[in-house]
Design a protein around this motif. Structure first.
Motif, PDB file in Angstrom:
ATOM      1  N   GLY A  55       0.844  -1.192   0.000  1.00 36.00           N
ATOM      2  CA  GLY A  55       0.000   0.000   0.000  1.00 36.00           C
ATOM      3  C   GLY A  55       0.875   1.236   0.000  1.00 36.00           C
ATOM      4  O   GLY A  55       1.783   1.363  -0.813  1.00 36.00           O
ATOM      5  N   ASP A  56       0.639   2.113   0.965  1.00 38.30           N
ATOM      6  CA  ASP A  56       1.440   3.339   1.044  1.00 38.30           C
ATOM      7  C   ASP A  56       2.506   3.273   2.138  1.00 38.30           C
ATOM      8  O   ASP A  56       3.148   4.266   2.444  1.00 38.30           O
ATOM      9  CB  ASP A  56       0.546   4.559   1.259  1.00 38.30           C
ATOM     10  N   ARG A  57       2.712   2.078   2.710  1.00 43.87           N
ATOM     11  CA  ARG A  57       3.706   1.913   3.780  1.00 43.87           C
ATOM     12  C   ARG A  57       4.938   1.186   3.269  1.00 43.87           C
ATOM     13  O   ARG A  57       4.835   0.294   2.428  1.00 43.87           O
ATOM     14  CB  ARG A  57       3.096   1.112   4.934  1.00 43.87           C
ATOM     15  N   GLU A  58       6.097   1.583   3.800  1.00 43.36           N
ATOM     16  CA  GLU A  58       7.359   0.937   3.445  1.00 43.36           C
ATOM     17  C   GLU A  58       8.061   0.432   4.696  1.00 43.36           C
ATOM     18  O   GLU A  58       7.912   1.005   5.780  1.00 43.36           O
ATOM     19  CB  GLU A  58       8.287   1.904   2.726  1.00 43.36           C
ATOM     20  N   LEU A  59       8.839  -0.607   4.492  1.00 44.47           N
ATOM     21  CA  LEU A  59       9.626  -1.205   5.557  1.00 44.47           C
ATOM     22  C   LEU A  59      11.025  -1.456   4.998  1.00 44.47           C
ATOM     23  O   LEU A  59      11.194  -2.230   4.056  1.00 44.47           O
ATOM     24  CB  LEU A  59       8.971  -2.521   6.001  1.00 44.47           C
ATOM     25  N   ALA A  60      12.018  -0.744   5.552  1.00 47.64           N
ATOM     26  CA  ALA A  60      13.401  -0.868   5.077  1.00 47.64           C
ATOM     27  C   ALA A  60      14.187  -1.800   5.989  1.00 47.64           C
ATOM     28  O   ALA A  60      13.893  -1.909   7.181  1.00 47.64           O
ATOM     29  CB  ALA A  60      14.063   0.503   5.020  1.00 47.64           C
ATOM     30  N   TRP A  61      15.174  -2.462   5.431  1.00 46.76           N
ATOM     31  CA  TRP A  61      16.047  -3.377   6.164  1.00 46.76           C
ATOM     32  C   TRP A  61      16.798  -2.615   7.230  1.00 46.76           C
ATOM     33  O   TRP A  61      17.189  -1.481   6.981  1.00 46.76           O
ATOM     34  CB  TRP A  61      17.016  -4.037   5.183  1.00 46.76           C
ATOM     35  N   PRO A  62      16.989  -3.147   8.421  1.00 47.35           N
ATOM     36  CA  PRO A  62      16.691  -4.516   8.840  1.00 47.35           C
ATOM     37  C   PRO A  62      15.263  -4.642   9.375  1.00 47.35           C
ATOM     38  O   PRO A  62      14.724  -3.719   9.981  1.00 47.35           O
ATOM     39  CB  PRO A  62      17.701  -4.753   9.967  1.00 47.35           C
ATOM     40  N   PHE A  63      14.659  -5.797   9.109  1.00 46.27           N
ATOM     41  CA  PHE A  63      13.339  -6.114   9.633  1.00 46.27           C
ATOM     42  C   PHE A  63      13.233  -7.610   9.849  1.00 46.27           C
ATOM     43  O   PHE A  63      14.032  -8.386   9.325  1.00 46.27           O
ATOM     44  CB  PHE A  63      12.213  -5.605   8.731  1.00 46.27           C
ATOM     45  N   GLY A  64      12.249  -8.004  10.640  1.00 43.87           N
ATOM     46  CA  GLY A  64      12.044  -9.410  10.966  1.00 43.87           C
ATOM     47  C   GLY A  64      10.601  -9.818  10.713  1.00 43.87           C
ATOM     48  O   GLY A  64       9.800  -9.045  10.172  1.00 43.87           O
ATOM     49  N   LEU A  65      10.274 -11.021  11.130  1.00 39.38           N
ATOM     50  CA  LEU A  65       8.942 -11.573  10.895  1.00 39.38           C
ATOM     51  C   LEU A  65       7.835 -10.709  11.498  1.00 39.38           C
ATOM     52  O   LEU A  65       6.817 -10.466  10.850  1.00 39.38           O
ATOM     53  CB  LEU A  65       8.851 -12.997  11.456  1.00 39.38           C
TER      54      LEU A  65
END
Length: 74
Positions: A55-65
């Protein structure tokens, strides 16, 4: 459900991100976008890949489950 994965060739972290996505939801449609093909994408994501967009949300590294679950639930 579709998630965009900003990636580039040879990005081992991007492979890990794809694996995490599939761990959370094996039925997810992953649309991989190679940032190397676009100077604007390189400028925006070059230092942050892998980046997930839902959608309009982003998640940049680092991330987990748990981060991915939160991204997909909203």
């Amino acid at each position: 459900m579709t998630v965009v994965l900003y990636t580039t060739l040879g990005c081992h972290l991007c492979d890990q991100a794809r694996d995490l996505l599939l761990t959370v939801n094996q039925q997810i449609d992953i649309h991989a976008v190679d940032i190397a093909e676009d100077d604007t994408l390189i400028a925006e994501y070059g230092e942050r890949i892998p980046v997930l967009r839902h959608g309009d949300r982003e998640l940049a590294w680092p991330f987990g489950l748990l981060d991915i679950q939160a991204l997909l639930s909203e």
